[in-house]
Design a protein around this motif. Structure first.
Motif, PDB file in Angstrom:
ATOM      1  N   CYS A   1     -51.058  29.326 -25.091  1.00  0.00           N
ATOM      2  CA  CYS A   1     -50.382  29.428 -26.387  1.00  0.00           C
ATOM      3  C   CYS A   1     -50.675  28.277 -27.341  1.00  0.00           C
ATOM      4  O   CYS A   1     -50.335  28.363 -28.531  1.00  0.00           O
ATOM      5  CB  CYS A   1     -48.867  29.526 -26.177  1.00  0.00           C
ATOM      6  SG  CYS A   1     -48.339  30.979 -25.230  1.00  0.00           S
ATOM      7  N   LEU A   2     -51.272  27.206 -26.856  1.00  0.00           N
ATOM      8  CA  LEU A   2     -51.424  25.993 -27.661  1.00  0.00           C
ATOM      9  C   LEU A   2     -52.238  26.270 -28.930  1.00  0.00           C
ATOM     10  O   LEU A   2     -53.371  26.747 -28.864  1.00  0.00           O
ATOM     11  CB  LEU A   2     -52.106  24.903 -26.837  1.00  0.00           C
ATOM     12  CG  LEU A   2     -52.104  23.493 -27.450  1.00  0.00           C
ATOM     13  CD1 LEU A   2     -50.675  22.974 -27.583  1.00  0.00           C
ATOM     14  CD2 LEU A   2     -52.946  22.538 -26.606  1.00  0.00           C
ATOM     15  N   GLU A   3     -51.625  25.950 -30.091  1.00  0.00           N
ATOM     16  CA  GLU A   3     -52.270  26.180 -31.385  1.00  0.00           C
ATOM     17  C   GLU A   3     -52.576  24.894 -32.132  1.00  0.00           C
ATOM     18  O   GLU A   3     -53.552  24.835 -32.884  1.00  0.00           O
ATOM     19  CB  GLU A   3     -51.380  27.072 -32.260  1.00  0.00           C
ATOM     20  CG  GLU A   3     -51.164  28.473 -31.710  1.00  0.00           C
ATOM     21  CD  GLU A   3     -50.271  29.314 -32.604  1.00  0.00           C
ATOM     22  OE1 GLU A   3     -49.764  28.774 -33.626  1.00  0.00           O
ATOM     23  OE2 GLU A   3     -50.087  30.502 -32.304  1.00  0.00           O
ATOM     24  N   LYS A   4     -51.737  23.883 -31.948  1.00  0.00           N
ATOM     25  CA  LYS A   4     -51.924  22.629 -32.683  1.00  0.00           C
ATOM     26  C   LYS A   4     -51.791  21.451 -31.732  1.00  0.00           C
ATOM     27  O   LYS A   4     -50.822  21.352 -30.979  1.00  0.00           O
ATOM     28  CB  LYS A   4     -50.895  22.515 -33.811  1.00  0.00           C
ATOM     29  CG  LYS A   4     -51.062  21.267 -34.663  1.00  0.00           C
ATOM     30  CD  LYS A   4     -50.031  21.217 -35.789  1.00  0.00           C
ATOM     31  CE  LYS A   4     -50.189  19.950 -36.631  1.00  0.00           C
ATOM     32  NZ  LYS A   4     -49.163  19.881 -37.707  1.00  0.00           N
ATOM     33  N   LEU A   5     -52.769  20.542 -31.787  1.00  0.00           N
ATOM     34  CA  LEU A   5     -52.792  19.393 -30.892  1.00  0.00           C
ATOM     35  C   LEU A   5     -53.069  18.130 -31.701  1.00  0.00           C
ATOM     36  O   LEU A   5     -54.026  18.073 -32.473  1.00  0.00           O
ATOM     37  CB  LEU A   5     -53.881  19.596 -29.831  1.00  0.00           C
ATOM     38  CG  LEU A   5     -54.036  18.544 -28.741  1.00  0.00           C
ATOM     39  CD1 LEU A   5     -52.765  18.422 -27.911  1.00  0.00           C
ATOM     40  CD2 LEU A   5     -55.222  18.893 -27.847  1.00  0.00           C
ATOM     41  N   VAL A   6     -52.189  17.143 -31.578  1.00  0.00           N
ATOM     42  CA  VAL A   6     -52.370  15.848 -32.238  1.00  0.00           C
ATOM     43  C   VAL A   6     -52.441  14.785 -31.157  1.00  0.00           C
ATOM     44  O   VAL A   6     -51.516  14.641 -30.351  1.00  0.00           O
ATOM     45  CB  VAL A   6     -51.219  15.540 -33.213  1.00  0.00           C
ATOM     46  CG1 VAL A   6     -51.436  14.192 -33.878  1.00  0.00           C
ATOM     47  CG2 VAL A   6     -51.101  16.636 -34.267  1.00  0.00           C
ATOM     48  N   ILE A   7     -53.561  14.040 -31.122  1.00  0.00           N
ATOM     49  CA  ILE A   7     -53.787  13.043 -30.078  1.00  0.00           C
ATOM     50  C   ILE A   7     -53.991  11.682 -30.729  1.00  0.00           C
ATOM     51  O   ILE A   7     -54.852  11.527 -31.599  1.00  0.00           O
ATOM     52  CB  ILE A   7     -55.014  13.399 -29.222  1.00  0.00           C
ATOM     53  CG1 ILE A   7     -54.823  14.768 -28.567  1.00  0.00           C
ATOM     54  CG2 ILE A   7     -55.258  12.342 -28.166  1.00  0.00           C
ATOM     55  CD1 ILE A   7     -56.060  15.293 -27.875  1.00  0.00           C
ATOM     56  N   THR A   8     -53.190  10.706 -30.331  1.00  0.00           N
ATOM     57  CA  THR A   8     -53.341   9.338 -30.824  1.00  0.00           C
ATOM     58  C   THR A   8     -54.015   8.500 -29.745  1.00  0.00           C
ATOM     59  O   THR A   8     -53.539   8.425 -28.612  1.00  0.00           O
ATOM     60  CB  THR A   8     -51.979   8.726 -31.184  1.00  0.00           C
ATOM     61  OG1 THR A   8     -51.372   9.518 -32.211  1.00  0.00           O
ATOM     62  CG2 THR A   8     -52.136   7.306 -31.685  1.00  0.00           C
ATOM     63  N   ILE A   9     -55.144   7.873 -30.107  1.00  0.00           N
ATOM     64  CA  ILE A   9     -55.922   7.073 -29.158  1.00  0.00           C
ATOM     65  C   ILE A   9     -55.886   5.621 -29.622  1.00  0.00           C
ATOM     66  O   ILE A   9     -56.196   5.325 -30.778  1.00  0.00           O
ATOM     67  CB  ILE A   9     -57.376   7.574 -29.074  1.00  0.00           C
ATOM     68  CG1 ILE A   9     -57.396   9.036 -28.620  1.00  0.00           C
ATOM     69  CG2 ILE A   9     -58.184   6.715 -28.119  1.00  0.00           C
ATOM     70  CD1 ILE A   9     -58.773   9.647 -28.617  1.00  0.00           C
ATOM     71  N   ARG A  10     -55.534   4.732 -28.703  1.00  0.00           N
ATOM     72  CA  ARG A  10     -55.382   3.327 -29.074  1.00  0.00           C
ATOM     73  C   ARG A  10     -56.349   2.405 -28.346  1.00  0.00           C
ATOM     74  O   ARG A  10     -56.425   1.222 -28.659  1.00  0.00           O
ATOM     75  CB  ARG A  10     -53.947   2.875 -28.801  1.00  0.00           C
ATOM     76  CG  ARG A  10     -52.898   3.685 -29.533  1.00  0.00           C
ATOM     77  CD  ARG A  10     -51.516   3.106 -29.363  1.00  0.00           C
ATOM     78  NE  ARG A  10     -51.421   1.767 -29.921  1.00  0.00           N
ATOM     79  CZ  ARG A  10     -50.281   1.093 -30.000  1.00  0.00           C
ATOM     80  NH1 ARG A  10     -49.163   1.624 -29.555  1.00  0.00           N
ATOM     81  NH2 ARG A  10     -50.257  -0.118 -30.525  1.00  0.00           N
TER      82      ARG A  10
ATOM     83  N   TYR B   1     -60.279  25.071 -22.891  1.00  0.00           N
ATOM     84  CA  TYR B   1     -59.290  25.898 -22.192  1.00  0.00           C
ATOM     85  C   TYR B   1     -58.162  26.387 -23.102  1.00  0.00           C
ATOM     86  O   TYR B   1     -57.472  27.344 -22.751  1.00  0.00           O
ATOM     87  CB  TYR B   1     -58.698  25.121 -21.019  1.00  0.00           C
ATOM     88  CG  TYR B   1     -59.703  24.845 -19.927  1.00  0.00           C
ATOM     89  CD1 TYR B   1     -60.294  25.905 -19.221  1.00  0.00           C
ATOM     90  CD2 TYR B   1     -60.074  23.539 -19.610  1.00  0.00           C
ATOM     91  CE1 TYR B   1     -61.228  25.649 -18.214  1.00  0.00           C
ATOM     92  CE2 TYR B   1     -61.003  23.280 -18.609  1.00  0.00           C
ATOM     93  CZ  TYR B   1     -61.581  24.338 -17.924  1.00  0.00           C
ATOM     94  OH  TYR B   1     -62.505  24.103 -16.943  1.00  0.00           O
ATOM     95  N   ALA B   2     -57.975  25.724 -24.250  1.00  0.00           N
ATOM     96  CA  ALA B   2     -56.939  26.181 -25.189  1.00  0.00           C
ATOM     97  C   ALA B   2     -57.545  27.250 -26.093  1.00  0.00           C
ATOM     98  O   ALA B   2     -58.067  26.955 -27.179  1.00  0.00           O
ATOM     99  CB  ALA B   2     -56.395  25.009 -25.998  1.00  0.00           C
ATOM    100  N   ARG B   3     -57.518  28.482 -25.660  1.00  0.00           N
ATOM    101  CA  ARG B   3     -58.234  29.571 -26.326  1.00  0.00           C
ATOM    102  C   ARG B   3     -57.723  29.840 -27.742  1.00  0.00           C
ATOM    103  O   ARG B   3     -58.477  30.319 -28.591  1.00  0.00           O
ATOM    104  CB  ARG B   3     -58.112  30.848 -25.482  1.00  0.00           C
ATOM    105  CG  ARG B   3     -58.597  30.692 -24.053  1.00  0.00           C
ATOM    106  CD  ARG B   3     -60.100  30.617 -23.982  1.00  0.00           C
ATOM    107  NE  ARG B   3     -60.590  30.357 -22.646  1.00  0.00           N
ATOM    108  CZ  ARG B   3     -60.731  31.298 -21.704  1.00  0.00           C
ATOM    109  NH1 ARG B   3     -60.397  32.547 -21.973  1.00  0.00           N
ATOM    110  NH2 ARG B   3     -61.200  30.974 -20.516  1.00  0.00           N
ATOM    111  N   ASN B   4     -56.446  29.545 -28.005  1.00  0.00           N
ATOM    112  CA  ASN B   4     -55.854  29.838 -29.308  1.00  0.00           C
ATOM    113  C   ASN B   4     -55.708  28.604 -30.197  1.00  0.00           C
ATOM    114  O   ASN B   4     -55.021  28.645 -31.220  1.00  0.00           O
ATOM    115  CB  ASN B   4     -54.481  30.498 -29.134  1.00  0.00           C
ATOM    116  CG  ASN B   4     -54.586  31.877 -28.490  1.00  0.00           C
ATOM    117  OD1 ASN B   4     -55.395  32.696 -28.908  1.00  0.00           O
ATOM    118  ND2 ASN B   4     -53.770  32.112 -27.468  1.00  0.00           N
TER     119      ASN B   4
END
Length: 419
Positions: free
Chosen positions: A350-359, A377-380
């Motif tokens: 179901c994942l549609e939006k991903l925000v990743i903070t890298i430090r 793997y996040a098809r959507n």
């Protein structure tokens, strides 16, 4: 407006609430002056009486205007006033008031402790209130309130309190559906038992070591800041949950089943790992997850997160739609063992939006592999935002890592962006 019936003129003018404008109405015409008793609300801004003359005081002016109205329903007073002034206004209009908002300005005023009656005690005269908002409150003694049976909304902003006083105040408001205690200090252990409470926002100043227990079976939204121990057992209706502690450490979270939870936000410098893992296990049905916890550890030592298996994590949260993840948790997911033996049937459904903070550029190769796996793997997935935050390194690895991210973004530019 001369051709309009009196009732229509009164209705139109009743929408004016600024005290200065209301006073001006009396100077327009006799007809407008005679409409003032039909006004329903008054608002006194902070500096409205800065240039008072002829020996007048804010108390006298407010009292005169309040008493000129037949049935005042909304009263907002931000200008300075005394407890005697408040008592006189509420003597005239207390039973009619529905909404009352006061800037008390007595959080550091020790004189207010000995005033008889105190400003807080005066509010008991407004027995039919539906909404009460107080700013700058000193509540170290229990307010002498009768029960506010109709009060649905209570908001206190900027307060110094003691536990027994707050408990007494809440007992006088059994019908609350919305409770906000924002910027409150001095509390150690808070217990809230409100059968009809639906929304609760708590923001406690101090060392971040306050404990909170809530018994409210209808609770739908809960925001807690500044507590180390949180207990909420009746959670069948809870849909939106935020837990943060910017000053101290979150030790224990004790919740019932979070079957209705849709949004979970976990923030703070340090959480015990048991508290983090407990929340993640309970929130298996969550749709929106925000994690910004920098360190774990049960004591003063700040420790990194232990390894978190990426496949197990997403299998345990199959309904996740948006995921905002910061450095420590992302690093925990970027472990060599996470993607070693991925079942060919694995998918993030179901994942549609991903925000990743890298430090940090540490473990750069595995982080790039994790980013690629999430995309695969996040098809959507519609949007992946990578935030590079304060990445510091004297080694060339930081530049190389950033270059790899830029290449990754270019290849997948329809989905991936960099901030």
């Amino acid at each position: 407006m001369d051709s309009l019936p009196d009732a229509v003129v009164q209705f139109i003018l009743s929408h004016i609430n600024n005290a200065k404008d209301v006073a001006s109405c009396a100077c327009v015409s006799q007809r407008w002056k005679y409409s003032i008793p039909y006004f329903r609300s008054l608002y006194f801004p902070r500096n409205i009486f800065d240039n008072l003359k002829c020996g007048l005081t804010p108390d006298l002016v407010v009292s005169g205007m309040v008493s000129s109205i037949d049935r005042l329903e909304d009263l907002v007073v931000y200008c300075p006033f005394t407890s005697l002034g408040l008592a006189s206004w509420l003597l005239h209009q207390g039973p009619f008031l529905r909404n009352l908002e006061l800037r008390m300005d007595n959080i550091i005023d020790h004189q207010s402790c000995v005033d008889i009656p105190s400003k807080l005690d005066c509010i008991r005269a407004a027995s039919n209130l539906e909404s009460l908002k107080l700013w700058g409150v000193l509540m170290i003694h229990s307010p002498k309130w009768d029960t506010f049976h109709r009060l649905k909304n209570l908001e206190i902003v900027g307060a110094r309190m003691e536990d027994p006083a707050l408990s007494a105040a809440l007992r006088a408001c059994p019908s609350l559906t919305n409770l906000s205690l924002l910027g409150c200090e001095g509390l150690g252990s808070v217990s809230i038992e409100l059968a009809f409470l639906q929304q609760c926002k708590l923001d406690f100043y101090g060392l971040g070591n306050c404990s909170i227990s809530i018994t409210s079976p209808r609770l739908e939204l809960l925001e807690v800041q500044g507590c180390s121990w949180i207990r909420v057992r009746e959670t069948q209706c809870l849909r939106d949950l935020t837990i943060a502690n910017n000053s101290g450490r979150v030790y224990i979270v004790d919740f019932g089943k979070l079957v209705a939870l849709e949004s979970l936000s976990m923030r703070g410098v340090q959480w015990c790992w048991n508290a983090i893992s407990t929340m993640l296990q309970l929130a298996s049905e969550v749709k929106h997850l925000y994690m910004k916890v920098e360190f774990t550890g049960d004591f003063d030592a700040l420790l990194p997160f232990p390894e978190v298996d990426l496949v197990d994590f997403f299998n345990s949260h199959p309904k996740l739609l948006t995921f905002d993840i910061h450095g420590a948790m992302f690093a925990a997911l970027c472990q060599k063992n996470s993607l070693k033996n991925v079942d060919s049937r694995f998918v993030i459904p179901c994942l549609e939006k991903l925000v990743i903070t890298i430090r940090s550029p540490l473990n750069a190769e595995q982080k790039m592999s994790t980013l690629e796996s999430l995309l695969r793997y996040a098809r959507n997935l519609r949007k992946m935002t990578i935030k590079i935050l304060q990445m510091k390194s004297s080694h060339s690895s930081a530049d190389d890592f950033f270059e790899d991210i830029c290449k990754f973004r270019y290849i997948n530019r329809r989905i991936v962006s960099i901030e």
